[in-house]
Enzyme design. Sequence first.
Site, PDB file in Angstrom:
ATOM      1  N   SER A 175      38.340  33.370  47.928  1.00  0.00           N
ATOM      2  CA  SER A 175      38.110  34.786  48.249  1.00  0.00           C
ATOM      3  C   SER A 175      36.672  35.191  47.927  1.00  0.00           C
ATOM      4  O   SER A 175      36.092  36.032  48.612  1.00  0.00           O
ATOM      5  CB  SER A 175      39.066  35.692  47.472  1.00  0.00           C
ATOM      6  OG  SER A 175      40.361  35.536  47.968  1.00  0.00           O
ATOM      7  N   ASP A 176      36.124  34.607  46.876  1.00  0.00           N
ATOM      8  CA  ASP A 176      34.716  34.864  46.561  1.00  0.00           C
ATOM      9  C   ASP A 176      33.820  34.357  47.691  1.00  0.00           C
ATOM     10  O   ASP A 176      32.829  34.996  48.051  1.00  0.00           O
ATOM     11  CB  ASP A 176      34.302  34.159  45.262  1.00  0.00           C
ATOM     12  CG  ASP A 176      34.828  34.866  44.031  1.00  0.00           C
ATOM     13  OD1 ASP A 176      36.049  34.969  43.911  1.00  0.00           O
ATOM     14  OD2 ASP A 176      34.010  35.315  43.207  1.00  0.00           O
TER      15      ASP A 176
END
Lengths: 406, 403
Positions: A175-176
């Site tokens: 997700s980063d």
Amino acid sequence: MKKLPLEGVRIVDFTQIQAGPQATMWLAVMGAEVIKVESRQRPDMLRLYGQLRDGQAGIGLNRSSVFAALNLSKKDCTLNLTQPRAVELVKKIVGISDVVVENFTSGVMERLGLDYASLRQVKPDIIMLSTSGPGRTGPERSYLAYAAIIHAFSGLCSLSGYPGRPPNQMGVMWSDVLAGQTGAFTVLAALHHRDRTGQGQYLDLSMSEATLSMMPEAVMDYTMNRRVRGCEGNRDDIMAPHGCYPCRGEDRWVAIAVENEQQWRNFCRIIGDPAWSREERFSDPISRWRHQDDLDRLVADWTRTRQQSEITQTLQEAGIAAGPSCTVTDLLEDDHLQERCFFCEVDHPEMGRAPMARPPWNVDGKAFGRYEPAPLLGEHNDYVFRTLLGLSQDEIDRLIEDRVIY
Amino acid sequence: MAGGALGDLKILEFADFISGPFCAKVMADLGAEVIKVEPPEGDRARRSGPFPGDIPHPEKSALFLYLNTNKLGVTLNPESTTGKKIFHQLVRDADILIENHFPSTMEALGLDYGSLSQINPRLVMVSISPFGQNGPYRDYRANNLVSMHMGGIAYYTPGAVDNPETEPPLKGGGHQADFVTGIMAALMGLAGIAVRSLTGAGQHIDLSAHEAVAFNLMRDISSFSYDGVVPSRLRSQSRGFGNFVPCKDGYVQLYAVDDRQWKGFVEAMGDPEWAKEERYANAFSRIANWESLEKNVAEWTRRNRKEDIYHALQSRHASCGPVNTVEEVLRSGQLASRGFFIEVDHPKAGRFKYPGAPCKLSETPFRVLRPAPRLGEHNEEILVERLGYTRQDLAKMRASDAI
């Protein structure tokens, strides 16, 4: 040297760990002057990874390999933001900058008086990107979010495990990664808009939302059909065989995707036209998909005794997508990646040279961008406070003594 | 759509399935005009689904509908002489061309950068391919699965396995490689426009999906290169992920907690005696004793629902995430309050909820002003009204399979 797209753009960077730093690293490699604001009292957490590894507190802040990987080409100054004078200095830097990027928990920038409304007073056309898990509005805005939590919350884990088994994690901070790239893209879009209209803006990037914007198949299978998808493993909605199969050697695997009837026939020919391949249950794409548990076992029986490289080459020559499941060392030894200059080496003042992954930005047949080592903590204090802000040595000394520059 | 951040940009998309179309979608949703060129049989995403009621229909694929909002759709067979001529005319007017065909295919069609830049020297051409425009794997095939594996992310997914013999590396849910490649391509396309505004010249961007995935292993690559740390996928050498703890109705994701979070955590559990034990006194000892800690924590979580655990912990500044299904995330109060999911009506497919914008821009938000185009929907608008062909020309082109 060709012109870089963000030459002349200055970015004040309060980010740490990955989502924010990955966004600003793209911008730095693209030519922007990215000034990271840290302090001895609150360094980027990734610097501490080096500190732990050295086993001696305090000497490792400039020796973190993971920090080095996410902060190429940036500058660094140290300001202790708990001091009002530090906040004033930050505002001065913002006053001569184009973009501010931060990924604090919601409320921190407000408490410091460095929220968008305040910074707009200082620089009316400033562009500000806030990256957070839940976003900067809504009842859960102050909730903490790490990638693993976003993967769970967004439903990505519910798709990511082994078929028929409980949900599972992604192996990296995915997700980063998605938020990092998305953040850099929206900053470029906002700069484009500002250059045309003179208008700045606030970019509120939620990691959950960025993640969900990249999983429409599962979301819309629910909104269209009320179907709750489960773990996919390595499977596809249509293709079979489509999986990751064991090869000769310890923990070696090859991914194979057979796309259509022609490829299936080629595949059967390569594996020696075994009798099972002519059975009714594998006679057409739908039957193969339906019986893929059995199919996968039979394919694995063929792959198990062969080398990754042999399988890859034979299948690729027959026009079938196939390739090894690569480890970090496999990637570093890959001739193709070497030839395309995927790795860069920069001379880090404390750690020296070693190959690192470079943003995969190739233009007109060549690696593009500016590649300099990640900054030491406070490495550019002199540049920022004397050259940019015009402070005298006396003033700077006093700020150091008072632990404002810290 | 001239009001968006990219309202002055004209994009030509000659791309299939996900990576190229997603790249053009994020630009279209920010106001760029995107003309999507499809072959007469349509983009592969039209055949991929999911479909309403599981009935395949080229105008009803969710994946296609989502990826092609705001675009104008033209069908064109660039192998035909007329098709190629029209393609060239479209290139002449474009700021950015996005394509994701094999390098050899573009060359065979005469649509390589060398040829197109002669027609439009200001063209920014974004080429997405499985392995890039050069190098030994240039002509290798890959899809999302193979890119995730060859790019190294899959090997470390799910991150902590007990038995490596029965648990193969995983690609992760959906088409993560295709999407991450698409957003990177969009970033590079805008960088190309920024360079052009400095130099006046276009450029050819060469993005390899393989590298777009592998780049995201930068932390592990660097710690191997500098520190000799060999990352493992075994739970016994866990990278700190995978701590799903069972609860009454599923699982919650907990995270190795620092002192401040631990305080909130203990409070949420109602201050149990075991939490005061010496072995849980600080972050290091809690990580070292994670196994016993997890057992104790599970006693509490098993009695509670994941949504309640999530709020109980997070409202006390302790991190936690419910392991949601897609159905559950669609009910999220947080996402509802931010208006994340949007409804889009399509004349053939109907009205459905779509995922919304990847980011909220205060002045120039991502917007969906029109649904995905039907196959060839804008042939007339583009070919007759813009390029000056007659309706009779169009009829001939249809007959000769040019459009």
